[in-house]
Design a protein around this motif. Structure first.
Motif, PDB file in Angstrom:
ATOM      1  N   PRO A  67       0.818  -1.217   0.000  1.00 10.95           N
ATOM      2  CA  PRO A  67       0.000   0.000   0.000  1.00 10.95           C
ATOM      3  C   PRO A  67       0.847   1.261   0.000  1.00 10.95           C
ATOM      4  CG  PRO A  67       0.014  -0.994   2.175  1.00 10.95           C
ATOM      5  CD  PRO A  67       0.709  -1.960   1.263  1.00 10.95           C
ATOM      6  N   ALA A  68       0.741   2.044  -1.037  1.00 11.28           N
ATOM      7  CA  ALA A  68       1.467   3.309  -1.145  1.00 11.28           C
ATOM      8  C   ALA A  68       0.656   4.249  -2.024  1.00 11.28           C
ATOM      9  CB  ALA A  68       2.861   3.103  -1.720  1.00 11.28           C
ATOM     10  N   ASP A  69       0.793   5.534  -1.745  1.00 13.37           N
ATOM     11  CA  ASP A  69       0.094   6.551  -2.527  1.00 13.37           C
ATOM     12  C   ASP A  69       1.014   7.306  -3.466  1.00 13.37           C
ATOM     13  OD1 ASP A  69      -2.630   6.386  -1.195  1.00 13.37           O
ATOM     14  OD2 ASP A  69      -1.352   6.766   0.539  1.00 13.37           O
ATOM     15  N   VAL A  70       2.273   7.507  -3.029  1.00 20.75           N
ATOM     16  CA  VAL A  70       3.245   8.264  -3.820  1.00 20.75           C
ATOM     17  C   VAL A  70       4.573   7.519  -3.792  1.00 20.75           C
ATOM     18  CG1 VAL A  70       4.565  10.429  -3.980  1.00 20.75           C
ATOM     19  CG2 VAL A  70       2.146  10.485  -3.324  1.00 20.75           C
ATOM     20  N   LEU A  71       5.262   7.519  -4.918  1.00 24.24           N
ATOM     21  CA  LEU A  71       6.612   6.967  -4.996  1.00 24.24           C
ATOM     22  C   LEU A  71       7.558   8.058  -5.465  1.00 24.24           C
ATOM     23  CD1 LEU A  71       8.713   4.658  -4.994  1.00 24.24           C
ATOM     24  CD2 LEU A  71       8.015   4.158  -7.356  1.00 24.24           C
ATOM     25  N   ALA A  72       8.595   8.329  -4.674  1.00 24.16           N
ATOM     26  CA  ALA A  72       9.655   9.267  -5.054  1.00 24.16           C
ATOM     27  C   ALA A  72      10.931   8.453  -5.161  1.00 24.16           C
ATOM     28  CB  ALA A  72       9.798  10.375  -4.013  1.00 24.16           C
TER      29      ALA A  72
END
Length: 239
Positions: A67-72
């Motif tokens: 579960p993740a919303d943003v990947l940098a």
């Protein structure tokens, strides 16, 4: 804002409250703390939770459905591969970084150039080739015609820095930003060959995020003037 060492908690929200889970490259740790805090201040009820690790590891977690919303990421090819498989949305470059030699305070081994690191008498630590700082190391070696024989290859740039800080290595190849963040714990030695491997950082909303609109806003916050100024203050270059 909560910083997590491993995989982030599931994103969940109710009304104006939400937990936004961000996967960020290890080299972003210092810079993303104020970025996340500023975003929380501008979005009452939103809790930004950041999980830091090597970019390849984070990409693998995204592929596995973590579960993740943003990947940098610190690895554009890895991000592009995720985009090609529709796992992230419209990646955008937000920063650049270059390598620098980190040595213990006072530089006891007398390192002055990249070529010095080829001395077999030195204990040199680098990143593994599969992670961005490792591929950058390979590029600068090729550009300089220098072949290093590291005593260890680490899975993240922060692990390389930790060994230098702990006195377990005479030198390590890390990012300029890591030397800046370490303060008096290490000395940094710039070298011309670092220009052969300018690392570009992309950011994107993870496909299927339950908070896609908020995730898009966080991406925009990293790219806006305030976000870019914060990143610059930690040594990152413009995209």
């Amino acid at each position: 804002m909560t910083a997590l060492a491993g995989c982030g908690s599931p994103a969940a929200g109710d009304g104006d409250e939400a937990t936004l889970t961000v996967f960020a490259a290890a080299s972003l740790r210092e810079a993303f703390e104020p970025v996340a805090a500023d975003f929380e201040a501008a979005h009452p009820g939103v809790d930004v939770r950041v999980s830091y690790a090597g970019s390849s590891s984070l990409a693998a977690q995204v592929r596995e459905g973590a579960p993740a919303d943003v990947l940098a990421s610190a690895n554009r090819p890895v991000m592009d591969a995720l985009a090609a498989d529709d796992l992230v949305t419209a990646p955008r470059d937000f920063a650049t970084n270059t390598l620098e030699i980190a040595v213990p305070p006072g530089n006891p081994a007398g390192v002055t150039t990249l070529a010095d690191l080829a001395d077999p008498a030195l204990d040199v630590v680098v990143c593994a080739p599969a992670v961005p700082c490792g591929s950058a190391t390979t590029a600068v070696e090729a550009d300089a015609g220098v072949e290093l024989s590291p005593v260890s290859e680490e899975q993240s740039v922060t692990d390389v820095l930790a060994k230098v800080v702990a006195g377990e290595a005479d030198a390590g190849l890390v990012y300029v930003t890591d030397v800046t963040a370490a303060g008096d714990d290490v000395d940094g030695i710039a070298f011309d060959e670092s220009a052969a491997a300018v690392n570009t950082y992309p950011i994107a909303t993870v496909a299927g995020s339950p908070h896609a609109a908020l995730a898009d806003e966080l991406v925009a916050a990293v790219l806006d003037d305030a976000g870019q100024a914060t990143l610059a203050s930690y040594g990152f270059g413009a995209p």
